[in-house]
Design a protein around this motif. Structure first.
Motif, PDB file in Angstrom:
ATOM      1  N   GLN A 196     105.586  72.425   4.513  1.00 47.96           N
ATOM      2  CA  GLN A 196     106.028  73.771   4.163  1.00 47.96           C
ATOM      3  C   GLN A 196     107.493  73.877   4.567  1.00 47.96           C
ATOM      4  O   GLN A 196     107.823  73.845   5.741  1.00 47.96           O
TER       5      GLN A 196
ATOM      6  N   ARG B  53     104.915  79.322   1.719  1.00 46.60           N
ATOM      7  CA  ARG B  53     103.676  78.667   1.308  1.00 46.60           C
ATOM      8  C   ARG B  53     103.932  77.548   0.299  1.00 46.60           C
ATOM      9  O   ARG B  53     103.013  76.884  -0.148  1.00 46.60           O
TER      10      ARG B  53
ATOM     11  N   VAL C 176     101.383  80.842   7.428  1.00 46.26           N
ATOM     12  CA  VAL C 176     101.943  81.883   6.566  1.00 46.26           C
ATOM     13  C   VAL C 176     102.841  82.791   7.392  1.00 46.26           C
ATOM     14  O   VAL C 176     102.509  83.109   8.526  1.00 46.26           O
TER      15      VAL C 176
END
Length: 111
Positions: A31, A36, A110
């Motif tokens: 990432q 994301r 996230v």
């Protein structure tokens, strides 16, 4: 001797073709920039603090790319061979389903 950088490019190509031991220890989906979005990467080093250095090649020419230094939470190792990942990169992402299905999506960080 005539072309600057020829030796380095030759060694890299031989590694990608499997004729020389690759410096890439494993494949990961990473990432970048805490999003994301996932990128195919090769783990090049693991550091004492648990972070990683990875190489994210460009497709279809895997001899160029970017080096990133990422915290462990953004590096998702996948059980896929370097040769399979390399084929996916050379084919501009075709065949990436093996990479995606090998990742544990529960681990995605996230923001």
């Amino acid at each position: 001797k005539i072309a600057p950088g020829y030796s380095m490019i030759r060694e890299t190509v031989l590694q990608f073709l499997g004729r020389k031991k690759s410096p890439f220890s494993s494949v990961a989906l990473v990432q970048l920039f805490e999003t994301r979005t996932l990128a195919t990467a090769f783990v090049t080093d693991e550091h004492d603090d648990g972070s990683f250095s990875v190489f994210v090649p460009t497709g279809p020419n895997p001899t160029s790319g970017q080096i990133y230094h990422l915290e462990a939470q953004f590096v998702h190792p996948v059980d896929v061979g370097v040769d399979d990942a390399m084929r996916s990169i050379i084919s501009c992402g075709a065949g990436s389903s093996k990479l995606i299905s090998a990742m544990d999506r529960e681990r995605l960080s996230v923001p």
